[in-house]
Design a protein around this motif. Structure first.
Motif, PDB file in Angstrom:
ATOM      1  N   PRO B 308       0.817  -1.226   0.000  1.00 58.87           N
ATOM      2  CA  PRO B 308       0.000   0.000   0.000  1.00 58.87           C
ATOM      3  C   PRO B 308       0.850   1.275   0.000  1.00 58.87           C
ATOM      4  N   TYR B 309       2.047   1.208   0.618  1.00 61.84           N
ATOM      5  CA  TYR B 309       2.910   2.393   0.644  1.00 61.84           C
ATOM      6  C   TYR B 309       3.452   2.694  -0.750  1.00 61.84           C
ATOM      7  N   CYS B 350      -2.353   3.095   6.711  1.00 61.73           N
ATOM      8  CA  CYS B 350      -2.725   2.202   5.623  1.00 61.73           C
ATOM      9  C   CYS B 350      -4.238   2.176   5.436  1.00 61.73           C
ATOM     10  N   CYS B 353      -5.820  -1.830   5.571  1.00 62.47           N
ATOM     11  CA  CYS B 353      -5.340  -2.555   6.738  1.00 62.47           C
ATOM     12  C   CYS B 353      -6.368  -3.597   7.192  1.00 62.47           C
ATOM     13  N   CYS B 375       4.024  -7.419   3.423  1.00 62.05           N
ATOM     14  CA  CYS B 375       2.678  -6.940   3.753  1.00 62.05           C
ATOM     15  C   CYS B 375       1.773  -8.126   3.998  1.00 62.05           C
TER      16      CYS B 375
END
Lengths: 330, 385
Positions: B308-309, B350, B353, B375
């Protein structure tokens, strides 16, 4: 470059004129009266001095008129003589001021020069090692020792060294400049001088290392954290080369500033130390002259130091141009 | 009255405890760094002989008065031979500290490599390869690789050159270090050749100039020529274009690209600019808060970002074809580096999440032969369940 130096020298003339005027006025306003002291001494001897003689003496020494215009007149007559390279005659010694200065300056200069050389030789390596080993035992040890050095008053520390090294151990003479019982000449005489000067020099060195060591350490730390030192390391240079070439060369830049003050301090004499060791240095003489109101001598001595200060600043600026390529003098 | 615990405030007792702990660790690490050691102690072997540098579980810490900052906290990635690896991440994510660790330039006593391996395949003069574990090397032996085998180009060209020496003096020095028998003329010839190589028009004049007489772009070229003068196998470029304007940036990047083929070596390119990465890199390592969160080939990272980052990073890149007036930004902040949580560092920011994210820090999951991501979204059981 030549033009720059010429311009600076011309400016110096005006600075020195201003300085001389301020000093002259201050001395004349000082609550010390050479004539009065002299008359008091005669009176104590039992003789009496007539008012006419007193007036004549004031007139002869040029101290008769203490009004603003009188002092101004005195200043200009001093200046007029100076133009003819005449600093006047010392009230106390009765000989030309220049002769008094040169007679006593030698010994003060010798002590200051030797002390300064040792000060640099000891303080700079200490500063570098303290900086490169920041927060280590070595750093703390050096820092504590030199802080003790800075904190000791010279009259106390000088007296202590004298007591231990001269009076208790008898390794060095306690005071004076020459051994009166022996008649040395040439090299032996110089050796005798140095033997007498050892403790005063030691005192001055120990007391002055601190400031210069702290300065070296601070400058060195600043330089060691800069990007170009990281580059030098990244090149693969040995740490010794990084410190002694790349870093030290940069710490020279701020160090040059202190050269400005160094020149006059070499000649000014160490007043207190010379007192403690009873040395006939110029600092001792100057203090005496101040106490006795020897106006021509104080003027000559202070102007000599002022001249050296002006020259010292000029030299420091010229040195900047040499050690820092970013500085352009014009 | 319940006192609210302020995490930024430390009591005197805590400060003393931290100082005591730090002192103990630093003393051990400094002694290890300054020890004398036989070469056999730090000789190692590559996991894959196609790599020039293998970083494995590297931990580089800063021991500060507030506590231990784990600037690099278990970083692992490889740099293959003749490849450009881009390391990307936001400011303070540990990418520079990683490169400094490889060069062993961390500023002691506070900055230390705590643990991990940095294996580097050095080429001896005889032509054979020797693998050193840089992290275990005593600092007195570091010159075997630093400067000669691995060269570094720094972020700040304006301050990275020594102001009191001429460019020539600083360049010649490199030749003298790595070829002690060289004469002055040989060194000068080599320096001028290097200046020519980086596209400086009047190398003789620059050779005799002082750094302050050159522009930023020129200085960065000089820095690059300095890095090249020792014929390194690996060049670490730490944000080489950040301090330069855009036109000069393009020139410097072109230069670096050309050089890779000329020196037949690898480049580790550190940047926060995804555009540069896309243009220059073969492989990409994405770092976040001192850890690698995703790594893969440049195609994988740009066409199929998984973490996600990484997705957020791509979205926050300004584009011309978007209609939006504002730039996308990832909400929230990086956690305090002194008290890192034990769950995923990105959890608080996030959007995708899951309940699992409150658990342990996710491990590296392999999604293709070259693509890895840390992740929980890509865990085997998450995907199946």
């Amino acid at each position: 470059m030549f033009k720059y130096i010429l311009k600076r020298l011309l400016m110096s003339v005006f600075i020195l004129l201003g300085v001389s005027m301020i000093i002259y006025f201050l001395i004349r306003l000082m609550p010390v009266d050479f004539i009065q002291d002299k008359i008091n001494a005669i009176n104590q001897g039992g003789a009496t001095v007539s008012q006419e003689t007193v007036d004549a003496m004031y007139k002869m020494y040029g101290l008769g008129d203490n009004s603003f215009l009188g002092i101004l007149g005195g200043y200009f007559s001093w200046l007029g003589a100076l133009v003819k390279f005449d600093l006047g005659t010392s009230f106390v010694y009765g000989i030309p001021v220049a002769d008094v200065i040169f007679e006593h300056m030698g010994i003060s200069f010798l002590i200051a020069l030797v002390a300064t050389v040792f000060e640099f030789l000891i303080a700079i390596p200490l500063g570098i090692t303290a900086a490169t080993h920041q927060y280590s035992f070595r750093d703390y040890l050096v820092t504590v020792l030199v802080m003790i050095g800075i904190s000791l008053p010279s009259f106390f520390f000088g007296q202590m060294l004298k007591d231990v090294l001269a009076l208790k151990l008898g390794w060095f003479p306690a005071s004076g400049l020459i051994d009166a019982t022996a008649s040395y000449t040439g090299v032996q005489l110089l050796g005798d001088y140095l033997r007498h000067c050892f403790i005063p020099i030691l005192t001055i060195v120990i007391l002055s290392i601190g400031a210069r060591m702290r300065m070296t350490r601070t400058n060195m730390l600043e330089v060691m954290n800069s990007d170009y030192i990281r580059t030098a390391r990244a090149k693969g240079l040995k740490e010794r080369v990084v410190v002694n070439k790349h870093a030290f060369r940069n710490t020279l830049i701020p160090m040059v500033t202190s050269l400005a003050g160094l020149l006059p301090s070499l000649f000014s004499g160490a007043i207190i130390t010379e007192q403690v060791f009873d040395l006939p240095g110029i600092g001792n003489i100057a203090l005496d002259a101040m106490n006795r109101g020897d106006i021509p001598f104080i003027m000559g001595y202070n102007m000599f130091l002022a001249l050296l200060s002006v020259v010292g600043v000029l030299l420091a600026d010229l040195m900047y141009g040499i050690v820092d390529p970013r500085v352009k003098l014009e | 009255m319940a006192k609210v615990k302020n995490s930024n405030h430390l009591s005197g007792k805590e400060v003393r405890r931290i100082a005591k702990d730090n002192k103990k660790v630093i003393k051990r690490l400094e002694a290890y760094k300054n020890r004398k050691a036989d070469e056999s102690e730090y000789l190692s072997a590559m996991r894959d002989s196609a790599n020039i540098l293998e970083i494995e579980d590297l931990h580089s810490y800063f021991f500060t008065e507030q506590g231990v900052v784990k600037a690099v906290n278990g970083v692992s990635f490889d740099i293959p031979k003749n490849a450009t690896v881009g390391v990307v991440g936001e400011s303070g994510c540990g990418k520079s500290v990683t490169s400094m660790s490889v060069m062993r330039l961390l500023q002691g006593p506070a900055g230390q490599i705590y643990s991990g391996e940095i294996r580097f395949a050095a080429k001896e003069k005889s032509g054979e390869e020797k693998v050193y574990d840089i992290a275990k090397m005593p600092i007195r032996d570091i010159h075997k690789v630093r400067g000669s085998q691995i060269a570094m180009i720094f972020q700040e060209p304006m301050t990275s050159l020594n102001p009191v020496f001429t460019i020539g003096q600083q360049l010649d020095e490199v030749t003298f270090i790595h070829n002690p028998g060289a004469t002055k003329e040989e060194a000068k010839a080599k320096s001028i050749e290097m200046l020519n190589l980086v596209g400086i028009a009047i190398p003789e004049r620059v050779y005799n100039s002082f750094p302050h007489e050159l522009s930023g772009g020129m200085r960065q070229r000089v820095m690059i020529s300095m890095a090249l003068a020792s014929d390194p196998r690996l060049i670490i470029a730490d944000e080489p274009t950040t301090a330069l304007d855009v036109t000069i940036q393009a020139q410097i990047l072109d230069l670096l690209r050309d050089l890779k083929t000329k020196i037949d070596g690898s480049i580790m390119l550190i940047t926060h600019d995804l555009g540069i990465i896309a243009e220059m890199a073969d492989y990409v390592v994405v770092m976040y808060a001192g850890r690698v969160i995703e790594k893969g080939t440049v195609q994988e990272i740009f066409h199929n970002p998984l973490h996600p980052y990484t997705i957020g990073l791509q979205k926050s890149k300004p584009t011309l074809d978007s209609d939006s007036d504002t730039l996308f930004n990832i909400p929230g902040n990086v956690p305090n580096p002194i008290n890192m949580p034990n769950y995923c560092y990105f959890k608080e920011r996030c959007a995708s999440c899951t309940a699992k994210c409150a658990g342990d820090y996710p491990g590296m999951i392999q999604v293709s032969p070259t693509h890895f991501v840390a992740c929980h979204l890509y865990d085997e059981d998450t995907k199946n369940g």
